[in-house]
Design a protein around this motif. Structure first.
Motif, mmCIF file in Angstrom:
data_model
loop_
_atom_site.group_PDB
_atom_site.id
_atom_site.type_symbol
_atom_site.label_atom_id
_atom_site.label_comp_id
_atom_site.label_asym_id
_atom_site.label_seq_id
_atom_site.Cartn_x
_atom_site.Cartn_y
_atom_site.Cartn_z
ATOM 1 N N ALA A 79 91.824 115.343 -22.515
ATOM 2 C CA ALA A 79 91.696 115.632 -21.647
ATOM 3 C C ALA A 79 92.308 114.632 -20.811
ATOM 4 O O ALA A 79 93.220 113.568 -19.780
ATOM 5 N N GLN A 80 91.454 113.513 -20.696
ATOM 6 C CA GLN A 80 92.228 111.489 -20.501
ATOM 7 C C GLN A 80 93.239 111.780 -20.816
ATOM 8 O O GLN A 80 94.143 110.951 -19.828
ATOM 9 N N GLU A 89 93.859 112.988 -11.461
ATOM 10 C CA GLU A 89 92.425 112.302 -11.527
ATOM 11 C C GLU A 89 91.261 113.040 -11.781
ATOM 12 O O GLU A 89 91.527 113.918 -10.711
ATOM 13 N N ALA A 90 90.208 112.901 -12.973
ATOM 14 C CA ALA A 90 89.313 114.016 -12.474
ATOM 15 C C ALA A 90 88.270 113.502 -11.824
ATOM 16 O O ALA A 90 88.165 111.947 -11.022
ATOM 17 N N PRO A 91 87.517 113.752 -10.711
ATOM 18 C CA PRO A 91 86.899 113.831 -10.062
ATOM 19 C C PRO A 91 85.907 112.978 -10.363
ATOM 20 O O PRO A 91 85.311 113.301 -11.819
ATOM 21 N N PRO A 92 84.902 112.148 -9.908
ATOM 22 C CA PRO A 92 83.681 111.214 -10.516
ATOM 23 C C PRO A 92 82.479 111.896 -10.681
ATOM 24 O O PRO A 92 82.537 111.401 -11.754
ATOM 25 N N ARG A 93 82.418 113.149 -10.351
ATOM 26 C CA ARG A 93 80.918 113.565 -10.937
ATOM 27 C C ARG A 93 81.281 114.189 -12.055
ATOM 28 O O ARG A 93 80.743 114.237 -13.069
ATOM 29 N N GLY A 94 82.966 114.305 -12.358
ATOM 30 C CA GLY A 94 83.588 115.555 -13.223
ATOM 31 C C GLY A 94 83.242 113.975 -14.700
ATOM 32 O O GLY A 94 83.083 114.196 -15.767
ATOM 33 N N VAL A 95 83.920 112.795 -14.466
ATOM 34 C CA VAL A 95 84.020 111.669 -15.125
ATOM 35 C C VAL A 95 82.407 111.770 -15.696
ATOM 36 O O VAL A 95 81.826 111.324 -16.564
ATOM 37 N N TYR A 96 81.332 111.466 -14.514
ATOM 38 C CA TYR A 96 80.257 111.347 -15.299
ATOM 39 C C TYR A 96 79.591 111.970 -16.110
ATOM 40 O O TYR A 96 78.549 111.731 -16.817
ATOM 41 N N LEU A 97 79.817 113.308 -15.753
ATOM 42 C CA LEU A 97 79.487 114.402 -17.205
ATOM 43 C C LEU A 97 80.050 114.148 -18.062
ATOM 44 O O LEU A 97 79.270 114.974 -19.109
ATOM 45 N N ARG A 98 81.003 113.738 -18.396
ATOM 46 C CA ARG A 98 81.737 114.345 -18.965
ATOM 47 C C ARG A 98 81.406 112.926 -19.809
ATOM 48 O O ARG A 98 81.561 112.728 -21.317
ATOM 49 N N THR A 99 81.129 111.137 -19.588
ATOM 50 C CA THR A 99 80.439 110.692 -20.164
ATOM 51 C C THR A 99 78.752 110.757 -20.534
ATOM 52 O O THR A 99 79.312 109.953 -21.961
ATOM 53 N N LEU A 100 78.514 111.902 -20.060
ATOM 54 C CA LEU A 100 76.848 112.120 -20.490
ATOM 55 C C LEU A 100 77.286 113.236 -21.545
ATOM 56 O O LEU A 100 76.341 112.472 -22.773
ATOM 57 N N ILE A 101 77.678 113.437 -21.537
ATOM 58 C CA ILE A 101 78.130 114.664 -23.296
ATOM 59 C C ILE A 101 78.986 113.157 -24.120
ATOM 60 O O ILE A 101 78.589 113.926 -25.318
ATOM 61 N N TRP A 102 79.482 112.379 -24.047
ATOM 62 C CA TRP A 102 79.861 111.760 -24.737
ATOM 63 C C TRP A 102 78.769 110.662 -25.517
ATOM 64 O O TRP A 102 78.826 110.867 -26.683
ATOM 65 N N GLU A 103 77.895 110.181 -24.606
ATOM 66 C CA GLU A 103 76.369 109.370 -25.145
ATOM 67 C C GLU A 103 75.204 110.311 -25.459
ATOM 68 O O GLU A 103 74.751 110.403 -26.748
ATOM 69 N N LEU A 104 75.651 112.200 -25.310
ATOM 70 C CA LEU A 104 74.394 112.906 -25.667
ATOM 71 C C LEU A 104 74.729 113.369 -27.336
ATOM 72 O O LEU A 104 74.581 113.145 -27.987
ATOM 73 N N GLU A 105 76.215 112.956 -27.142
ATOM 74 C CA GLU A 105 76.801 113.340 -28.287
ATOM 75 C C GLU A 105 76.548 112.433 -29.670
ATOM 76 O O GLU A 105 76.375 113.150 -30.664
ATOM 77 N N GLY A 157 91.549 117.749 -16.290
ATOM 78 C CA GLY A 157 90.998 117.414 -14.334
ATOM 79 C C GLY A 157 89.583 117.621 -14.421
ATOM 80 O O GLY A 157 89.112 117.367 -13.496
ATOM 81 N N GLY A 158 88.876 117.412 -14.968
ATOM 82 C CA GLY A 158 87.429 117.237 -14.995
ATOM 83 C C GLY A 158 86.648 118.007 -16.496
ATOM 84 O O GLY A 158 86.620 117.706 -17.238
ATOM 85 N N VAL A 159 85.458 118.532 -15.683
ATOM 86 C CA VAL A 159 84.923 118.896 -16.800
ATOM 87 C C VAL A 159 84.853 120.813 -16.311
ATOM 88 O O VAL A 159 85.045 120.681 -15.002
ATOM 89 N N ARG A 160 84.272 121.524 -16.912
ATOM 90 C CA ARG A 160 84.005 122.958 -16.785
ATOM 91 C C ARG A 160 82.675 123.605 -16.160
ATOM 92 O O ARG A 160 82.656 124.877 -15.463
ATOM 93 N N ARG A 284 86.141 119.082 -10.972
ATOM 94 C CA ARG A 284 86.984 119.502 -11.873
ATOM 95 C C ARG A 284 88.467 120.063 -10.500
ATOM 96 O O ARG A 284 88.577 119.608 -9.899
ATOM 97 N N VAL A 285 90.153 119.067 -10.810
ATOM 98 C CA VAL A 285 90.811 119.335 -10.362
ATOM 99 C C VAL A 285 91.662 120.337 -10.902
ATOM 100 O O VAL A 285 91.333 120.766 -12.188
#
Lengths: 404, 338, 165, 145, 118
Positions: A79-80, A89-105, A157-160, A284-285
């Motif tokens: 996606a990136q 560019e993904a909005p900040p909240r989307g980026v944070y959530l994406r990072t959250l999923i990465w770390e949980l994973e 464009g972000g997260v769903r 998302r955008v």
């Protein structure tokens, strides 16, 4: 002249954990491994070619299925990558959530691996406990994304999906529990004699070799190489998060177990930071199906190491070329290095210890340099051999290992 | 009168406490073992087969009996078919000596402890034989491991079983049990309690349970010596393993825990013999379950050893230890028990 | 452009030292630098980057079928400056031969074999350029990632199977 | 149906031992199949044990798209299992090829290679869904004799 | 410090504890809110545009002729190929496809595993 003896064994029983078939050719001189030649492809499904026939939207879900355990890492990387190529560019909240999923994973993947490692040394009870505790991460992931393993969370464009305050509360509670348990497992691993007996000074990969062979991820970090894409080439929200790169320099299997356990603790720390500081706004955008001509490289630190994606776009809905380099491939030369100069009897333990994606060697071909005798072994046979051999040569090996 | 005695003997051999009772009770013990092991792992364990899954081992056996029986190419037919029957018969035969419903076994004579121990040794040989005839790589290596382990655990097992006999000054199971009724269970005597520990550890090795399931380590060598056995033969092997567990638990009970005699009180001599048999067998059940629970806990607490580590453990620690207490026992016993 | 300091410094340094060998350079964004060289010169550039910019880590080698030519991209990571440097070069499809870089960076061995398997590029001097990924019964001379290889065969098969079901 | 047959059937549906085989999947289904054995889901409740040897198993659980390299070995394992034997396809890839439909290296589903008794769709299926598949398989045994 | 059986206290702590097992299927387990399960298709809302089929990554959606929709075609969703990614739900301009929380979809025949309009 040279006696040639080859036998193949039907690959019997599959180990319940993570089988990715791979084939290694070992060149041995007596008991020592002189050289190792890998042959992969039992799992080759032709994803890169298939990508060229899928649209960018479809590609999101195909790329996720390269690996079920690091699915979010691959999908997020994709996606990136497309975002960069398309200039959105993904909005900040989307980026944070994406990072959250990465770390949980990462938490779920490392816990899974630790459990499997215990299972490999026959510690079933501990395996059961680790997997029971891992279910808590799976619950958070299911709550956030709607599925336990292939989250389909990222989009171009972000997260769903967005998270609700209840989910955040639940997740924070589960993280507290996990932190306590992970600390306990670290303690057990550091102190229990039967675990240490199987891991200390086994499968050494020296820092120099790790550097030379381009090792990535926990394998490199357990060899004292301080590399981490999250720090070296920050993406997502990592430049705003506070975390340490875990490095151990004993270069053996114990280091590899401890690196992963410590990384779980780091990830828990990061998840807390993300959950407590979620920016507000959209997640998302919009993405308009087509990507202008161009190219882009995206890198992500997947649970197993650096993951690199390259895209070449041609202005249509489908990519011209999509290239994926998954971390396991990068670590194969390092594994070979760990085995070189070691005893044949060490092979299965080293495989099991590096990474579950390689622990699943199917068939191995041995060539003895002295007699040119050839034979084939399955991993199971190899293990049997290992036991037999250790019985005979234990003393010398132990003496040698503890010398340093 | 003699005819009646003969009929009773046959009934005892076949029904209670003979073949039928032992078989069902052994399967019940497997359930206890699996259920408790699951509980230690924070799981439920067998659940749907009968109340709380109590019929699970029986279902397993019936299913295996009804399955296709494959004899792979290249095996020694006679040996391949014979080994499971031999194992089962021996297990049942040796149980005839274990005191269950009275202070003596169904068959009992002077020095029967030796014959039980001897038969239990033959089990190890049958396993080696079974793996040897199945002509599969996994079996051969499983067999090699089983043989190595066999050499390791057999001596400490023997010695630890002899120690109670030394204290009770008899090689007859009946007299050992009666000594304990007259005095106290041998597990409370100083050298015998160590012998009990050694006996349990060696029993785990003999039963090929964790941490000594090296000959059939599933993650490593499939199912070891049993890899090629399927259907009926596998069923017989499973049954004989369960019976072996019962045998070892029963021996531990008879040698260390005072046999089937109740703790805390002695039965009056003029008690109805049938009632006495019932009380004895209830206490036998309680005591064997305790032994099985101890074994399950040990199973859950350790990682599997490598064969070299296991052998080192047996030869370096257990064998010298058992020999040491063997020497110590007469001295201690002379002062305190004789 | 102050935030692109390391990137510009790298590009200028490479241009100054190996000026005649560099065809083109591009700074796409922070931490992404592309350097185009002629086939054959890539070894010198990679060697220089490894020695002077700590670019001992090769992430992978990407092969792209451009029609007439096959483009090879060597994705390196320069630890001095933390920049991802991509060295790109082209070889003709009719005679896809290029010098190996395994002697400079041993970690590249599998990536070269992968490109050899999927695109048919021959890396001269590679110690063991054998089949790595494709099945043993895969026909010689067919390279799945070249554009002329289409997935049509399978789609015919799919229809047949649907009919059976 | 005689009492013996009924007993055999009763035993059969209460003691299905499984053999797990990954034909080249992405590991997602594999970790879910493995999760089914762990405390949260614990299929030993149904008498299910994971067996290593095909000779001991009743149910073959297949995950992942069947790649060309692996199909032959899969068949061999199937033939090594004693009758009666059953096959369960877990996950979209094993059921139909899933997202890899059309790739040059995979078959379009497990039923191209082996007869399948129960399909469990999902990518990957939730562990509960896998248990549901098992229960449906047992139901099939109960009805089909 | 190396200790043998470092693990045993933890083990004994679990003896009185209740098992962590969820008794599915005897106790129904509901998937969490937002779970991506079996599809629900509403023919009333469908306009037959085929966007869902176009975006489906695994070709699980087939467009079949139907007079009831404006585009004269409606989707048939093959669950055996579906990845449950919910892209169709996202792509549908009218919200005709919804993913429900139903996850018990195992079946004996592939042909029966479809979601279609009644």
């Amino acid at each position: 002249m040279s006696e040639e003896r080859m036998f193949r064994i039907p690959v019997g029983p599959q180990h319940p954990a993570l089988k990715e078939p791979i084939n290694f050719t070992f060149i041995v001189d007596g008991e020592r491994v002189v050289d190792v030649k890998p042959r992969i492809g039992y799992n080759h499904r032709g994803i890169e070619k298939l990508m060229e026939s899928k649209t960018y939207i479809q590609g999101l879900y195909l790329i996720e299925r390269i690996c079920g355990i690091c699915s979010a890492a691959h999908q997020g990387c994709y996606a990136q990558n497309i975002e960069e190529a398309a200039g959105i560019e993904a909005p900040p909240r989307g980026v944070y959530l994406r990072t959250l999923i990465w770390e949980l994973e990462r938490i779920h993947s490392h816990l899974l691996w630790v459990g499997v490692a215990y299972h490999e040394i026959g510690f079933d009870t501990l395996f059961m406990y680790v997997w029971r505790d891992r279910e808590r991460v799976m619950d958070i992931l299911e709550m956030i994304s709607g599925n336990r393993v292939n989250y389909a969370m990222n989009t171009i464009g972000g997260v769903r999906r967005d998270v609700t305050p209840e989910i955040v509360d639940n997740a924070l509670k589960a993280l507290d529990y996990l932190e306590e348990r992970t600390k306990y497992y670290k303690k057990v691993t550091e102190e229990d004699d039967s675990i240490l007996a199987r891991t200390v000074n086994v499968g050494i990969l020296k820092t120099e070799d790790a550097k030379r062979l381009c090792a990535v991820g926990p394998t490199a970090r357990a060899s004292g190489l301080k590399v981490d894409v999250r720090r070296d080439d920050p993406y997502g929200a990592y430049d705003e998060l506070d975390f340490d790169v875990v490095v151990y320099d004993t270069c053996d299997l114990t280091a590899r177990v401890l690196v992963r356990i410590d990384e779980v603790l780091e990830s828990i720390k990061m998840c807390r930071q993300i959950l407590q500081n979620l920016p507000s706004g959209p997640v998302r955008v919009k993405f308009k199906r087509k990507v202008p001509e161009g190219e882009s490289i995206s890198k992500v630190e997947a649970p197993r190491g650096e993951d690199l994606h390259y895209v070449k776009a041609n202005g249509t809905e489908k990519p011209e070329r999509y290239k994926v380099r998954a971390p396991t491939l990068a670590n194969i030369p390092s594994v070979c290095e760990m085995l070189k100069g070691g005893y044949i009897a060490d092979i299965p333990i080293v495989f099991a210890g590096i990474d579950p994606c390689i622990a699943c060697t199917d068939r191995m071909l041995f060539i003895d340099v002295n007699t040119e005798r050839k034979w084939m072994w399955t991993e199971e046979e190899l293990r049997m051999y290992a036991r037999k051999w250790y019985k005979k040569h234990l003393k010398e090996v132990v003496r040698e290992r503890w010398k340093c | 009168m003699e005819v009646l005695e003969l009929i009773l003997l046959i009934l005892a051999t076949v029904l209670f406490p003979g073949v039928v009772f032992c078989t069902y009770y052994a399967l019940f013990l497997e359930w206890v073992d699996r259920k408790f092991f699951a509980r230690l792992q924070n799981r439920v364990g067998p659940w749907i087969t009968g109340p709380k899954g109590i019929l699970q081992p029986i279902a397993d056996i019936i299913k295996l009996l009804a399955k296709e029986d494959i004899t792979p190419n290249g095996v020694d037919r006679a040996g391949f078919v014979g080994a499971p029957f031999f194992a089962l018969t021996l297990a049942l035969f040796s149980l005839m000596f274990v005191p269950i419903a009275s202070t003596s076994g169904i068959l009992s004579f002077k020095g029967d402890l030796l014959i039980v121990l001897f038969i239990s040794t033959v089990f190890g040989i049958i396993i080696i034989f079974a793996g040897y005839v199945s002509a599969s790589r996994f079996s051969i290596v499983g067999t090699a491991r089983a043989g190595l382990q066999f050499v390791g655990y057999e001596i400490p097992l023997f010695v630890s079983a002899i120690i109670p006999a030394l204290i009770a000054r008899s090689l007859t199971l009946k007299e050992i049990v009666e000594w304990q009724i007259a005095h106290y269970p041998l597990i409370l005597c100083f050298p015998a309690m160590i012998a009990f520990g050694i006996f349990i550890v060696c029993s785990l090795a003999k039963l090929e349970k964790l941490p000594f399931d090296i000959p059939e380590a599933e993650t490593e060598i499939v199912a070891g010596w049993a890899t090629e056995f399927s259907g009926k033969k596998l069923a017989l092997f499973r049954l004989s393993t369960d019976l072996k567990m019962l045998l070892l638990a029963g021996l531990a009970t008879a040698l260390f825990l005072g046999g089937p005699a109740p703790w805390g009180f002695t039965l009056p001599a003029d008690l109805n013999p049938y009632l006495a048999a019932l009380i004895y067998s209830i206490w036998f059940v309680i005591k064997t379950i305790i032994v099985v629970l101890i074994m399950s806990t040990l199973k859950a607490a350790f990682a599997r050893y490598r064969i070299d580590q296991a052998l080192r453990g047996f030869w370096r620690y257990l064998t010298p230890l058992s020999l040491a207490i063997l020497i110590l026992t007469p001295i201690v016993a002379y002062h305190f028990y004789w | 452009m102050s935030e692109l300091k390391a990137e510009q410094e790298l590009v200028e340094d490479v241009k100054k030292q190996l000026g005649d060998k560099i065809v083109d350079t591009k700074i796409q964004r922070a931490k992404r630098v592309y350097i185009r060289v002629k086939a054959g010169d890539h070894r010198d550039v990679i060697k220089y980057l490894k020695e002077k910019w700590d670019a001992y880590h090769v992430s992978t080698i990407t092969g792209v079928d451009l029609g007439e030519n096959i483009e090879l991209l060597y994705h390196l990571f320069a630890y001095r400056g933390n920049v991802t440097v991509t060295v790109r070069t082209e070889v003709p499809k009719s005679d896809p031969k290029i010098q190996t870089i395994v002697d400079i960076i041993p970690g590249a061995t599998l990536y070269e074999r992968e490109v050899h398997d999927l695109l048919g590029v021959v890396f001269e001097g590679h110690p063991e350029l054998e089949r790595l990924i494709l099945p043993d019964d895969w026909p010689e001379g067919v390279y799945p990632l070249r554009k002329e290889y289409k997935l049509e065969v399978e789609e015919v098969e799919e229809v047949k199977e649907e009919g059976e079901a | 149906m005689g009492i013996l047959d009924r007993m055999v059937k009763w035993a059969r549906i209460r003691s299905p031992w499984i053999l797990h085989f990954n034909t080249g999947g992405c590991n997602a289904c594999d970790i879910e199949v493995l999760a089914v054995l762990t405390p949260r889901f614990d299929v030993e409740r149904f008498g299910i044990l994971l067996k290593g040897s095909p000779r001991h198993a009743d149910v073959l659980v297949v995950t992942g798209p069947v790649t060309r390299q692996v199909a032959k070995r899969l068949k061999r394992i199937y033939y090594q299992m004693p009758e009666p034997k059953f096959v369960m396809a877990v996950g979209a890839c094993a059921v139909s090829g899933g997202v890899f439909r059309g790739a040059y290296n995979v078959h379009m589903g497990l039923d191209q290679v082996l007869p399948v008794d129960v399909y469990v769709p999902g990518c990957p299926p939730k562990p509960e869904a896998i248990i549901d598949g098992v229960v449906k398989l047992l139901k099939k045994l109960e009805e089909g004799g | 410090m190396r200790l043998p059986a470092r693990f045993s206290p933890e083990l004994l702590r679990h003896v009185p504890r209740k098992p962590a097992t969820v008794m599915y299927p005897f106790v129904p387990v509901e998937a969490p809110e937002g779970f991506r399960g079996k599809h629900e298709f509403d023919i009333e809302k469908c306009v037959g545009c085929g966007l869902c089929a176009r975006d489906c990554p695994s070709g699980a959606i087939e467009m079949v002729p139907d007079e009831r929709t404006k585009g004269k075609k409606r989707p048939v969703i093959h669950l055996d190929r579906c990845l449950f990614c919910a892209q169709c739900e996202e792509s549908c301009p009218r919200g005709a496809i919804k993913l429900t929380k139903v996850y018990e979809m195992a079946g004996y025949k592939r042909e029966e595993m479809v979601v279609t309009a009644p």
